[in-house]
Scaffold this motif. Structure first.
Motif, PDB file in Angstrom:
ATOM      1  N   GLU A  41       0.796  -1.288   0.056  1.00 30.10           N
ATOM      2  CA  GLU A  41      -0.032   0.004  -0.067  1.00 30.10           C
ATOM      3  C   GLU A  41       0.769   1.319  -0.024  1.00 30.10           C
ATOM      4  OE1 GLU A  41      -3.024  -0.269  -0.486  1.00 30.10           O
ATOM      5  OE2 GLU A  41      -3.513  -1.988   0.110  1.00 30.10           O
ATOM      6  N   THR A  42       2.022   1.231  -0.153  1.00 32.73           N
ATOM      7  CA  THR A  42       3.020   2.284  -0.071  1.00 32.73           C
ATOM      8  C   THR A  42       2.619   3.504  -1.285  1.00 32.73           C
ATOM      9  OG1 THR A  42       4.828   0.974   1.105  1.00 32.73           O
ATOM     10  CG2 THR A  42       5.362   3.029   0.328  1.00 32.73           C
ATOM     11  N   ASP A  43       2.361   2.968  -2.198  1.00 39.95           N
ATOM     12  CA  ASP A  43       2.239   3.678  -3.306  1.00 39.95           C
ATOM     13  C   ASP A  43       1.012   4.686  -3.052  1.00 39.95           C
ATOM     14  OD1 ASP A  43       4.379   2.968  -4.891  1.00 39.95           O
ATOM     15  OD2 ASP A  43       3.290   1.560  -6.232  1.00 39.95           O
ATOM     16  N   ALA A  44      -0.002   4.168  -2.462  1.00 39.36           N
ATOM     17  CA  ALA A  44      -1.352   4.873  -2.291  1.00 39.36           C
ATOM     18  C   ALA A  44      -0.931   5.998  -1.018  1.00 39.36           C
ATOM     19  CB  ALA A  44      -2.291   3.874  -1.957  1.00 39.36           C
ATOM     20  N   VAL A  45      -0.180   5.370  -0.048  1.00 37.85           N
ATOM     21  CA  VAL A  45       0.282   6.216   0.958  1.00 37.85           C
ATOM     22  C   VAL A  45       1.097   7.452   0.361  1.00 37.85           C
ATOM     23  CG1 VAL A  45       1.574   6.428   3.132  1.00 37.85           C
ATOM     24  CG2 VAL A  45       0.112   4.387   2.755  1.00 37.85           C
ATOM     25  N   VAL A  46       1.938   7.228  -0.341  1.00 38.28           N
ATOM     26  CA  VAL A  46       2.679   8.291  -0.873  1.00 38.28           C
ATOM     27  C   VAL A  46       2.048   9.333  -1.711  1.00 38.28           C
ATOM     28  CG1 VAL A  46       4.476   8.834  -2.880  1.00 38.28           C
ATOM     29  CG2 VAL A  46       4.946   6.833  -1.115  1.00 38.28           C
ATOM     30  N   ARG A  47       0.947   8.922  -2.695  1.00 40.94           N
ATOM     31  CA  ARG A  47       0.099   9.799  -3.223  1.00 40.94           C
ATOM     32  C   ARG A  47      -0.534  10.442  -2.193  1.00 40.94           C
ATOM     33  NH1 ARG A  47      -0.554   5.188  -6.620  1.00 40.94           N
ATOM     34  NH2 ARG A  47      -2.444   4.451  -5.662  1.00 40.94           N
ATOM     35  N   ALA A  48      -1.157   9.976  -1.345  1.00 37.98           N
ATOM     36  CA  ALA A  48      -1.973  10.811  -0.437  1.00 37.98           C
ATOM     37  C   ALA A  48      -1.261  12.030   0.371  1.00 37.98           C
ATOM     38  CB  ALA A  48      -2.753   9.885   0.426  1.00 37.98           C
ATOM     39  N   LEU A  49      -0.002  11.461   0.923  1.00 34.47           N
ATOM     40  CA  LEU A  49       0.761  12.336   1.682  1.00 34.47           C
ATOM     41  C   LEU A  49       1.461  13.542   0.821  1.00 34.47           C
ATOM     42  CD1 LEU A  49       2.755   9.889   4.158  1.00 34.47           C
ATOM     43  CD2 LEU A  49       0.667  11.217   4.697  1.00 34.47           C
ATOM     44  N   ALA A  50       1.798  13.109  -0.454  1.00 30.60           N
ATOM     45  CA  ALA A  50       2.119  14.085  -1.368  1.00 30.60           C
ATOM     46  C   ALA A  50       1.424  15.414  -1.600  1.00 30.60           C
ATOM     47  CB  ALA A  50       2.472  13.469  -2.644  1.00 30.60           C
ATOM     48  N   GLU A  51       0.105  15.198  -1.181  1.00 28.31           N
ATOM     49  CA  GLU A  51      -0.725  16.317  -1.358  1.00 28.31           C
ATOM     50  C   GLU A  51      -0.793  17.297  -0.100  1.00 28.31           C
ATOM     51  OE1 GLU A  51      -2.462  17.289  -4.420  1.00 28.31           O
ATOM     52  OE2 GLU A  51      -1.328  15.441  -5.007  1.00 28.31           O
ATOM     53  N   HIS A  52      -0.208  16.693   0.840  1.00 21.40           N
ATOM     54  CA  HIS A  52      -0.204  17.442   2.210  1.00 21.40           C
ATOM     55  C   HIS A  52       0.720  18.564   2.035  1.00 21.40           C
ATOM     56  CE1 HIS A  52      -2.156  14.220   5.175  1.00 21.40           C
ATOM     57  NE2 HIS A  52      -2.925  14.254   3.716  1.00 21.40           N
ATOM     58  N   PRO A  53       0.348  19.762   2.391  1.00 22.15           N
ATOM     59  CA  PRO A  53       1.411  20.956   2.343  1.00 22.15           C
ATOM     60  C   PRO A  53       2.509  21.026   3.340  1.00 22.15           C
ATOM     61  CG  PRO A  53      -0.906  21.817   2.958  1.00 22.15           C
ATOM     62  CD  PRO A  53      -0.768  20.251   2.473  1.00 22.15           C
ATOM     63  N   PHE A  75       2.264  20.886  14.991  1.00 24.85           N
ATOM     64  CA  PHE A  75       2.929  19.639  14.524  1.00 24.85           C
ATOM     65  C   PHE A  75       2.263  18.723  15.321  1.00 24.85           C
ATOM     66  CE2 PHE A  75       6.318  16.763  15.251  1.00 24.85           C
ATOM     67  CZ  PHE A  75       6.728  16.477  13.976  1.00 24.85           C
ATOM     68  N   SER A  76       2.256  18.712  16.553  1.00 23.48           N
ATOM     69  CA  SER A  76       1.713  17.746  17.063  1.00 23.48           C
ATOM     70  C   SER A  76       0.418  17.162  17.003  1.00 23.48           C
ATOM     71  CB  SER A  76       1.493  18.220  19.025  1.00 23.48           C
ATOM     72  OG  SER A  76       2.796  18.512  19.442  1.00 23.48           O
ATOM     73  N   HIS A  77      -0.295  17.998  16.508  1.00 24.26           N
ATOM     74  CA  HIS A  77      -1.851  17.855  15.937  1.00 24.26           C
ATOM     75  C   HIS A  77      -1.788  17.057  14.738  1.00 24.26           C
ATOM     76  CE1 HIS A  77      -6.018  17.954  14.671  1.00 24.26           C
ATOM     77  NE2 HIS A  77      -5.482  18.815  13.607  1.00 24.26           N
ATOM     78  N   VAL A 124       2.875  20.817  -5.163  1.00 23.67           N
ATOM     79  CA  VAL A 124       2.076  21.185  -3.983  1.00 23.67           C
ATOM     80  C   VAL A 124       2.785  22.084  -3.204  1.00 23.67           C
ATOM     81  CG1 VAL A 124       0.878  20.184  -2.095  1.00 23.67           C
ATOM     82  CG2 VAL A 124       0.935  18.843  -4.296  1.00 23.67           C
ATOM     83  N   PRO A 125       2.407  23.430  -3.257  1.00 20.23           N
ATOM     84  CA  PRO A 125       3.266  24.567  -2.506  1.00 20.23           C
ATOM     85  C   PRO A 125       3.295  24.326  -0.983  1.00 20.23           C
ATOM     86  CG  PRO A 125       1.713  25.584  -4.293  1.00 20.23           C
ATOM     87  CD  PRO A 125       1.367  24.040  -4.060  1.00 20.23           C
ATOM     88  N   PRO A 126       4.508  23.978  -0.372  1.00 19.03           N
ATOM     89  CA  PRO A 126       4.532  24.065   1.070  1.00 19.03           C
ATOM     90  C   PRO A 126       3.833  25.185   1.600  1.00 19.03           C
ATOM     91  CG  PRO A 126       6.678  23.807   0.001  1.00 19.03           C
ATOM     92  CD  PRO A 126       5.831  24.200  -1.240  1.00 19.03           C
ATOM     93  N   ASP A 127       3.146  24.631   2.723  1.00 17.92           N
ATOM     94  CA  ASP A 127       2.434  25.635   3.566  1.00 17.92           C
ATOM     95  C   ASP A 127       2.235  25.138   5.100  1.00 17.92           C
ATOM     96  OD1 ASP A 127       0.700  27.462   4.563  1.00 17.92           O
ATOM     97  OD2 ASP A 127      -0.881  27.108   3.163  1.00 17.92           O
ATOM     98  N   ILE A 128       2.988  25.658   5.578  1.00 15.36           N
ATOM     99  CA  ILE A 128       3.273  25.274   7.095  1.00 15.36           C
ATOM    100  C   ILE A 128       2.110  25.891   8.037  1.00 15.36           C
ATOM    101  CG2 ILE A 128       5.841  25.189   6.954  1.00 15.36           C
ATOM    102  CD1 ILE A 128       5.930  27.706   8.939  1.00 15.36           C
ATOM    103  N   TRP A 129       1.395  26.859   7.549  1.00 10.66           N
ATOM    104  CA  TRP A 129       0.207  27.449   8.003  1.00 10.66           C
ATOM    105  C   TRP A 129      -0.897  26.722   7.756  1.00 10.66           C
ATOM    106  CZ3 TRP A 129       3.937  29.915   5.207  1.00 10.66           C
ATOM    107  CH2 TRP A 129       4.873  30.816   6.106  1.00 10.66           C
ATOM    108  N   SER A 130      -1.224  25.850   7.076  1.00 11.68           N
ATOM    109  CA  SER A 130      -2.187  25.203   6.616  1.00 11.68           C
ATOM    110  C   SER A 130      -3.136  24.256   7.611  1.00 11.68           C
ATOM    111  CB  SER A 130      -2.145  24.480   5.309  1.00 11.68           C
ATOM    112  OG  SER A 130      -3.179  23.542   4.928  1.00 11.68           O
ATOM    113  N   ASP A 131      -4.208  24.253   7.763  1.00 15.00           N
ATOM    114  CA  ASP A 131      -4.968  23.482   8.743  1.00 15.00           C
ATOM    115  C   ASP A 131      -5.490  22.161   8.037  1.00 15.00           C
ATOM    116  OD1 ASP A 131      -4.556  25.252  11.039  1.00 15.00           O
ATOM    117  OD2 ASP A 131      -6.052  26.538  10.246  1.00 15.00           O
ATOM    118  N   LEU A 132      -5.228  21.132   8.663  1.00 14.72           N
ATOM    119  CA  LEU A 132      -5.795  19.892   8.159  1.00 14.72           C
ATOM    120  C   LEU A 132      -7.039  19.341   9.258  1.00 14.72           C
ATOM    121  CD1 LEU A 132      -2.834  17.711   6.735  1.00 14.72           C
ATOM    122  CD2 LEU A 132      -4.992  18.591   5.529  1.00 14.72           C
TER     123      LEU A 132
END
Length: 342
Positions: free
Chosen positions: A81-93, A119-121, A334-342
């Motif tokens: 399942e690593t390919d699927a995980v990589v695709r999902a995580l790659a979208e996280h800024p 970061f903890s959240h 996927v522009p990095p954005d450390i201020w983004s909320d998830l």
């Protein structure tokens, strides 16, 4: 994107090295250093950029690391399942870099958030809910000695490099806190996509004036919060191997040792981290055979450094926001954005 790859030539590498030193220099300035007509320089860069073989983007300035929380995060995935995980995580800024390292079901990520609470959240509440993750282990960066944007290839003559070097403000002059507003974030998003965007182009995209954009960018650079970097498809440029060393050093010797390690031309990242091993060193190398030689050099030069683990990256999936193909070419951003909320 083409399904074949050609190695970068000497002219390509010289231009990339020049842009590593001065990422936003004009074609006229670069042409003067490279002894090439500015139109030719611009055409070469356009070819590299169109193919995804090289790019310029915004990068954290040295003071940014005092404002945010960053970490190296080991992620284990369910088998197959690593390919699927990589695709999902790659979208996280917040996921700045993703590497397939240490096995087919393991990921090494570089993660950053605006502060420790966020970061903890993200690592405790968000990541564990994603499908197919079986383990998340975090090593928080307590101090960056150098990050990837400061790494340079050696494709220019010393005199050429001297013409392009720009003084960096002393760390002591940087502030401890700066609030980023929506306009700052919008500008940084445009620069993440294209670090050579003109002030006018950015202003049109974000709905303000060119003078305002210039003033904001200049301020962020002066405060040590923004820098620029030129990256490239490393396998095509003769640097196909990336290795991460996890090491232990006496706490009292850590600062001197860290700053010594970043003077090595192979060192890409070097940071003090939490956990059993308090130092991480990441290096770019020309071949797998160089891994042992580089480690032997570290051991001989710094006997107080004990290397406990070394991991060769099998593939970079994402590099500071650029999603890469198997040759290291940029496919999308996927522009990095450390201020983004998830």
């Amino acid at each position: 994107m083409q399904d074949f790859a050609e190695l970068l030539n000497e002219d390509d590498l010289a231009l990339i090295n020049a842009l590593q030193l001065r990422p936003r220099a004009s074609w006229t300035e670069l042409g003067g250093v490279l002894d090439v007509d500015p139109v030719t320089v611009a055409r070469r860069w356009q070819r590299l950029s169109d193919r995804g073989e090289a790019w310029v983007c915004a990068s954290p300035g040295p003071a940014m690391f005092d404002l945010c929380c960053a970490a190296f995060v080991h992620i284990d995935c369910a088998t197959g399942e690593t390919d699927a995980v990589v695709r999902a995580l790659a979208e996280h800024p917040q996921m700045l870099t993703l590497e397939r390292a240490g096995g087919s079901d393991r990921i090494l990520a570089t993660v950053a958030a605006r502060d420790f609470a966020q970061f903890s959240h993200y690592t405790l509440d968000v990541l564990p809910t994603l499908p197919h993750l079986t383990a998340v282990r975090t090593r928080i960066v307590t101090h960056w000695f150098a990050e990837g944007g400061s790494w340079r290839i050696d494709a220019l003559a010393p005199g050429q490099r001297d013409q392009l070097r720009t003084p960096v403000p002393a760390a002591s002059s940087f502030p401890q806190r700066r609030v980023f507003d929506e306009l700052d974030r919008a500008i940084l998003t445009r620069l993440a996509d294209d670090g050579r965007s003109t002030h006018t182009a950015i202003a049109t995209a974000v709905g303000t004036s060119g003078s305002t954009v210039k003033r904001r960018i200049d301020e962020l650079i002066r405060l040590g919060l923004l820098a620029f970097r030129c990256d490239f498809a490393r396998p095509l440029g003769g640097w196909p191997v990336a290795v991460t060393f996890w090491a232990t050093a006496p706490a009292a010797a850590l600062p001197e040792l860290g700053y010594a390690l970043i003077r090595l031309p192979q060192t890409r990242n070097c940071a003090a981290v939490s956990g059993t091993h308090n130092l991480v060193v990441q290096a770019n190398l020309h071949s797998v055979a160089e891994v042992a030689r580089f480690e032997s050099h570290l051991a001989a030069s710094h006997p107080e450094l004990v290397i406990a683990e070394r991991t060769i990256t099998l593939r970079h999936e994402k590099l500071l926001g650029r999603i890469l193909d198997s040759y290291g070419r940029a496919r999308t951003v996927v522009p990095p954005d450390i201020w983004s909320d998830l």
